[in-house]
Design a protein around this motif. Sequence first.
Motif, PDB file in Angstrom:
ATOM      1  N   ILE A   1       3.942   4.773  10.277  1.00 48.76           N
ATOM      2  CA  ILE A   1       4.274   5.383   8.987  1.00 48.76           C
ATOM      3  C   ILE A   1       3.153   5.115   7.983  1.00 48.76           C
ATOM      4  N   TYR A   2       2.670   3.887   7.957  1.00 51.95           N
ATOM      5  CA  TYR A   2       1.567   3.515   7.068  1.00 51.95           C
ATOM      6  C   TYR A   2       0.345   4.402   7.323  1.00 51.95           C
TER       7      TYR A   2
ATOM      8  N   GLU B   1       0.834  -1.215   0.000  1.00 53.42           N
ATOM      9  CA  GLU B   1       0.000   0.000   0.000  1.00 53.42           C
ATOM     10  C   GLU B   1       0.865   1.260   0.000  1.00 53.42           C
ATOM     11  N   ILE B   2       1.946   1.246   0.765  1.00 52.28           N
ATOM     12  CA  ILE B   2       2.868   2.385   0.803  1.00 52.28           C
ATOM     13  C   ILE B   2       3.482   2.603  -0.572  1.00 52.28           C
TER      14      ILE B   2
ATOM     15  N   SER C   1      -3.223   8.742   5.484  1.00 51.56           N
ATOM     16  CA  SER C   1      -4.077   9.861   5.891  1.00 51.56           C
ATOM     17  C   SER C   1      -3.875  11.109   5.029  1.00 51.56           C
ATOM     18  N   LYS C   2      -2.793  11.152   4.259  1.00 52.59           N
ATOM     19  CA  LYS C   2      -2.492  12.330   3.451  1.00 52.59           C
ATOM     20  C   LYS C   2      -2.828  12.085   1.985  1.00 52.59           C
ATOM     21  N   SER C   3      -3.220  13.143   1.313  1.00 48.38           N
ATOM     22  CA  SER C   3      -3.556  13.005  -0.107  1.00 48.38           C
ATOM     23  C   SER C   3      -2.371  13.293  -1.021  1.00 48.38           C
TER      24      SER C   3
END
Length: 74
Positions: free
Chosen positions: A46-47, A17-18, A52-54
């Motif tokens: 960190i994940y 996902e990262i 949470s950020k766009s």
Amino acid sequence: MDLTSTSRENIEFMIEEIKGKLQIVNAGALKAQSFDTDQYEDLHEIYEMIMSKSSFSVSELDAIISELGKMRKK
């Protein structure tokens, strides 16, 4: 997916996902096998921050990649 429990499967999921979210070009440099379960909580933090950020600045990306690099097994 329940990421509250420490498991190899969860580490693999988070790393994938990262890589997708950060659009990492050299995905081979960031492998789930390179992370120990001992670092699960740090990786999970960190994940969560990444998800949470766009968007990310270049300096944020550098800092994230650097931190992930420090966490990798030697």
